[in-house]
Design a protein around this motif. Structure first.
Motif, PDB file in Angstrom:
ATOM      1  N   TYR A   1       1.453   6.842  -6.948  1.00 47.32           N
ATOM      2  CA  TYR A   1       0.304   7.837  -7.106  1.00 47.32           C
ATOM      3  C   TYR A   1       0.736   9.298  -7.067  1.00 47.32           C
ATOM      4  CZ  TYR A   1      -3.019   4.266  -7.369  1.00 47.32           C
ATOM      5  OH  TYR A   1      -3.744   2.842  -7.849  1.00 47.32           O
ATOM      6  N   ILE A   2       1.625   9.402  -5.729  1.00 46.65           N
ATOM      7  CA  ILE A   2       2.221  10.855  -5.542  1.00 46.65           C
ATOM      8  C   ILE A   2       3.137  11.207  -6.862  1.00 46.65           C
ATOM      9  CG2 ILE A   2       3.627  12.259  -4.082  1.00 46.65           C
ATOM     10  CD1 ILE A   2       2.203  10.564  -1.782  1.00 46.65           C
TER      11      ILE A   2
ATOM     12  N   LEU B   1       0.961  -1.331   0.002  1.00 49.54           N
ATOM     13  CA  LEU B   1       0.171   0.052   0.045  1.00 49.54           C
ATOM     14  C   LEU B   1       0.929   1.140  -0.131  1.00 49.54           C
ATOM     15  CD1 LEU B   1      -2.731   1.112   0.126  1.00 49.54           C
ATOM     16  CD2 LEU B   1      -2.834   1.002   2.679  1.00 49.54           C
ATOM     17  N   LYS B   2       1.842   1.315   0.869  1.00 44.72           N
ATOM     18  CA  LYS B   2       2.843   2.512   0.842  1.00 44.72           C
ATOM     19  C   LYS B   2       3.416   2.586  -0.328  1.00 44.72           C
ATOM     20  CE  LYS B   2       6.365   4.657   3.789  1.00 44.72           C
ATOM     21  NZ  LYS B   2       7.114   4.606   5.042  1.00 44.72           N
ATOM     22  N   SER B   3       3.994   1.662  -1.373  1.00 44.26           N
ATOM     23  CA  SER B   3       4.821   1.692  -2.706  1.00 44.26           C
ATOM     24  C   SER B   3       3.782   2.327  -3.414  1.00 44.26           C
ATOM     25  CB  SER B   3       5.276   0.531  -2.914  1.00 44.26           C
ATOM     26  OG  SER B   3       4.612  -0.684  -3.264  1.00 44.26           O
ATOM     27  N   ARG B   4       2.514   1.774  -3.434  1.00 42.67           N
ATOM     28  CA  ARG B   4       1.496   2.200  -4.428  1.00 42.67           C
ATOM     29  C   ARG B   4       1.000   3.899  -4.226  1.00 42.67           C
ATOM     30  NH1 ARG B   4      -3.841  -1.593  -5.506  1.00 42.67           N
ATOM     31  NH2 ARG B   4      -2.492  -2.396  -6.869  1.00 42.67           N
ATOM     32  N   THR B   5       1.049   4.187  -2.944  1.00 45.29           N
ATOM     33  CA  THR B   5       0.577   5.648  -2.515  1.00 45.29           C
ATOM     34  C   THR B   5       1.748   6.572  -3.250  1.00 45.29           C
ATOM     35  OG1 THR B   5      -0.484   4.887  -0.734  1.00 45.29           O
ATOM     36  CG2 THR B   5       0.254   6.980  -0.670  1.00 45.29           C
ATOM     37  N   THR B   6       3.224   5.924  -2.885  1.00 45.34           N
ATOM     38  CA  THR B   6       4.435   6.637  -3.411  1.00 45.34           C
ATOM     39  C   THR B   6       4.256   6.734  -5.162  1.00 45.34           C
ATOM     40  OG1 THR B   6       5.526   5.858  -1.538  1.00 45.34           O
ATOM     41  CG2 THR B   6       6.579   6.818  -3.346  1.00 45.34           C
TER      42      THR B   6
END
Length: 154
Positions: free
Chosen positions: A9-10, A2-7
């Motif tokens: 997206y950013i 989830l953290k790498s996916r959020t990064t």
């Protein structure tokens, strides 16, 4: 995950933002073409510099031109006035590390411009055969040593 996916997206949002910013608000550079109609002494410019105060200096075959962004002031040779330019044909310009403007001319005489009095001092450099040659370049190195290039037969 989830953290790498959020990064990711950013990063995509940032890149997309930059892309749309440049597409929506493009940066444009405008050039003004200055001519004799604007006060330049001659349309053929041999050399130019911008000094530390913002003036743009143009060397032409009809004098030295100082431009302040609005108006030109033209400096020319005045016969029998040793404090004027030695020659109207300017081939080299330089501002040294002290802010002094140096002018190399077709007649082979180096001119120094006094910013306060707006007068010129002259230096003559003769070749081995006793003649002068056109000054085609001026420079100052990292050790503040001044030099010039003369070209015979120009």
């Amino acid at each position: 995950m989830l953290k790498s996916r959020t990064t990711l997206y950013i990063i995509i949002v940032i890149i997309t933002g930059f892309y749309f910013q440049t597409e929506i608000f493009p940066q444009s550079i405008t050039f003004n073409h200055l001519t004799v109609e604007d006060g330049l002494s001659n349309n053929d410019v041999n050399t130019l510099i911008q000094d530390r105060t913002g003036f743009i200096w143009f060397g032409t075959d009809d004098g030295l031109n100082r431009y302040d962004g609005y108006n030109f002031k033209v400096f020319r040779n005045i016969p029998n006035d040793s404090t004027s330019l030695s020659d109207n044909s300017i081939w080299a310009l330089m501002e040294d590390s002290r802010g002094t403007i140096w002018i190399g001319t077709k007649d082979g005489i180096l001119n120094q411009f006094d910013l306060v009095t707006e007068k010129f001092s002259r230096w003559v450099f003769k070749n081995k055969n006793g003649t002068t040659s056109s000054i085609t370049a001026l420079f100052e190195d990292d050790e503040k040593i001044f030099g010039l290039v003369q070209e015979a037969g120009v």
